[in-house]
Design a protein around this motif. Structure first.
Motif, PDB file in Angstrom:
ATOM      1  N   ALA A 228       1.148 -10.132   7.477  1.00  0.00           N
ATOM      2  CA  ALA A 228       1.045  -9.470   8.729  1.00  0.00           C
ATOM      3  C   ALA A 228      -0.271  -9.684   9.282  1.00  0.00           C
ATOM      4  N   VAL A 229      -1.180  -9.586   8.551  1.00  0.00           N
ATOM      5  CA  VAL A 229      -2.731 -10.087   9.076  1.00  0.00           C
ATOM      6  C   VAL A 229      -2.798 -11.522   9.671  1.00  0.00           C
ATOM      7  N   VAL A 230      -2.049 -12.501   8.671  1.00  0.00           N
ATOM      8  CA  VAL A 230      -2.242 -13.763   9.277  1.00  0.00           C
ATOM      9  C   VAL A 230      -1.538 -13.783  10.613  1.00  0.00           C
ATOM     10  N   ALA A 231      -0.142 -13.196  10.721  1.00  0.00           N
ATOM     11  CA  ALA A 231       0.527 -13.155  12.155  1.00  0.00           C
ATOM     12  C   ALA A 231      -0.464 -12.448  13.025  1.00  0.00           C
TER      13      ALA A 231
ATOM     14  N   ALA B 225     -10.154 -16.699  13.871  1.00  0.00           N
ATOM     15  CA  ALA B 225     -10.545 -15.369  13.444  1.00  0.00           C
ATOM     16  C   ALA B 225     -11.675 -15.986  12.150  1.00  0.00           C
ATOM     17  N   THR B 226     -12.800 -14.910  11.940  1.00  0.00           N
ATOM     18  CA  THR B 226     -13.515 -15.141  10.899  1.00  0.00           C
ATOM     19  C   THR B 226     -13.070 -14.507   9.534  1.00  0.00           C
ATOM     20  N   VAL B 227     -13.624 -14.900   8.431  1.00  0.00           N
ATOM     21  CA  VAL B 227     -13.307 -14.319   7.228  1.00  0.00           C
ATOM     22  C   VAL B 227     -13.612 -12.605   7.117  1.00  0.00           C
ATOM     23  N   ALA B 228     -14.558 -12.333   7.713  1.00  0.00           N
ATOM     24  CA  ALA B 228     -14.915 -10.970   8.047  1.00  0.00           C
ATOM     25  C   ALA B 228     -13.709 -10.095   8.891  1.00  0.00           C
ATOM     26  N   ASP B 229     -13.504 -10.844  10.007  1.00  0.00           N
ATOM     27  CA  ASP B 229     -12.216 -10.061  10.895  1.00  0.00           C
ATOM     28  C   ASP B 229     -10.916 -10.040   9.820  1.00  0.00           C
ATOM     29  N   VAL B 230     -10.630 -10.976   9.273  1.00  0.00           N
ATOM     30  CA  VAL B 230      -9.531 -10.904   8.529  1.00  0.00           C
ATOM     31  C   VAL B 230      -9.410  -9.823   7.414  1.00  0.00           C
ATOM     32  N   ARG B 231     -10.506  -9.873   6.612  1.00  0.00           N
ATOM     33  CA  ARG B 231     -10.706  -8.626   5.812  1.00  0.00           C
ATOM     34  C   ARG B 231     -10.840  -7.341   6.269  1.00  0.00           C
ATOM     35  N   LYS B 232     -11.536  -7.326   7.642  1.00  0.00           N
ATOM     36  CA  LYS B 232     -11.362  -5.836   8.381  1.00  0.00           C
ATOM     37  C   LYS B 232      -9.771  -5.439   8.594  1.00  0.00           C
ATOM     38  N   SER B 233      -9.373  -6.501   9.087  1.00  0.00           N
ATOM     39  CA  SER B 233      -7.877  -6.246   9.451  1.00  0.00           C
ATOM     40  C   SER B 233      -7.050  -5.818   8.176  1.00  0.00           C
ATOM     41  N   PHE B 234      -7.187  -6.515   7.317  1.00  0.00           N
ATOM     42  CA  PHE B 234      -6.286  -6.147   6.177  1.00  0.00           C
ATOM     43  C   PHE B 234      -6.842  -4.871   5.651  1.00  0.00           C
ATOM     44  N   ASP B 235      -7.964  -4.372   5.635  1.00  0.00           N
ATOM     45  CA  ASP B 235      -8.569  -3.054   5.283  1.00  0.00           C
ATOM     46  C   ASP B 235      -7.771  -1.921   5.978  1.00  0.00           C
ATOM     47  N   LYS B 236      -7.364  -2.527   7.255  1.00  0.00           N
ATOM     48  CA  LYS B 236      -6.831  -1.382   8.251  1.00  0.00           C
ATOM     49  C   LYS B 236      -5.294  -1.174   7.663  1.00  0.00           C
ATOM     50  N   PHE B 237      -4.656  -2.356   7.315  1.00  0.00           N
ATOM     51  CA  PHE B 237      -3.265  -2.339   6.774  1.00  0.00           C
ATOM     52  C   PHE B 237      -3.041  -1.626   5.534  1.00  0.00           C
ATOM     53  N   ALA B 238      -4.203  -1.886   4.565  1.00  0.00           N
ATOM     54  CA  ALA B 238      -4.380  -1.300   3.288  1.00  0.00           C
ATOM     55  C   ALA B 238      -4.581   0.232   3.254  1.00  0.00           C
ATOM     56  N   GLU B 239      -5.094   0.631   4.099  1.00  0.00           N
ATOM     57  CA  GLU B 239      -5.414   2.031   4.639  1.00  0.00           C
ATOM     58  C   GLU B 239      -4.147   2.682   4.774  1.00  0.00           C
TER      59      GLU B 239
END
Length: 116
Positions: free
Chosen positions: A45-48, A54-68
Motif C-alpha cells: 500500500a505504501v509503494v502504491a 519519494a525519499t526513504v524518510a517519506d516511505v518510512r513515515k508513510s509505513f509507520d502510519k499504516f503500521a499504527e
C-alpha cells in the motif's frame, strides 16, 4: 458371530492429545502469520501511495502510519527501501520466536518484498 467395532480408550486419548497439540501450535503461530501478511499488505500500500520520487524518510513515515492503524509492532526503520528501475521496492526480514512449552520454542524467519 459379531465383531466389535469402535475406538479403544487408549487410541482416543492418543488422538485427543495429538489434536490438542496441533490446535495449540496453530493458535500460537496464526497471529505471527497474520502479522506478516499485514506488514506485506502495508508495504504494498505504501509503494502504491507514494510517488517514485519519494525519499526513504517519506516511505518510512508513510509505513509507520499504516503500521499504527494496523497496530503492528514493526516499524519503518526495519524496512530495506531501494529503487529498481525507477520503482520503489520495500523488503523486510525478521525472526519470530514462539515459546511453545518448557524450554521448547519455534523460530520462524519471515521475509517479504514488494517486488514479487
Amino acid at each position: 458371530m459379531k465383531y466389535q467395532r469402535g475406538v479403544a480408550l487408549s487410541g482416543l486419548i492418543f488422538w485427543g492429545i495429538v489434536l490438542v497439540l496441533v490446535a495449540v501450535l496453530g493458535m500460537k503461530v496464526a497471529p505471527t502469520a497474520i502479522e506478516y501478511f499485514k506488514i506485506l499488505k502495508d508495504s504494498k500500500a505504501v509503494v502504491a501511495q507514494v510517488g517514485p520520487d519519494a525519499t526513504v524518510a517519506d516511505v518510512r513515515k508513510s509505513f509507520d502510519k499504516f503500521a499504527e492503524i494496523d497496530m503492528l509492532e514493526f516499524y519503518g526503520n526495519q524496512l530495506d527501501i531501494s529503487k529498481d528501475g525507477g520503482k520503489i521496492v520495500i523488503e523486510f526480514a525478521y525472526e519470530k520466536r514462539i515459546h511453545l512449552f518448557w524450554n521448547v520454542s519455534l523460530l520462524i524467519d519471515y521475509k517479504g518484498s514488494t517486488a514479487e
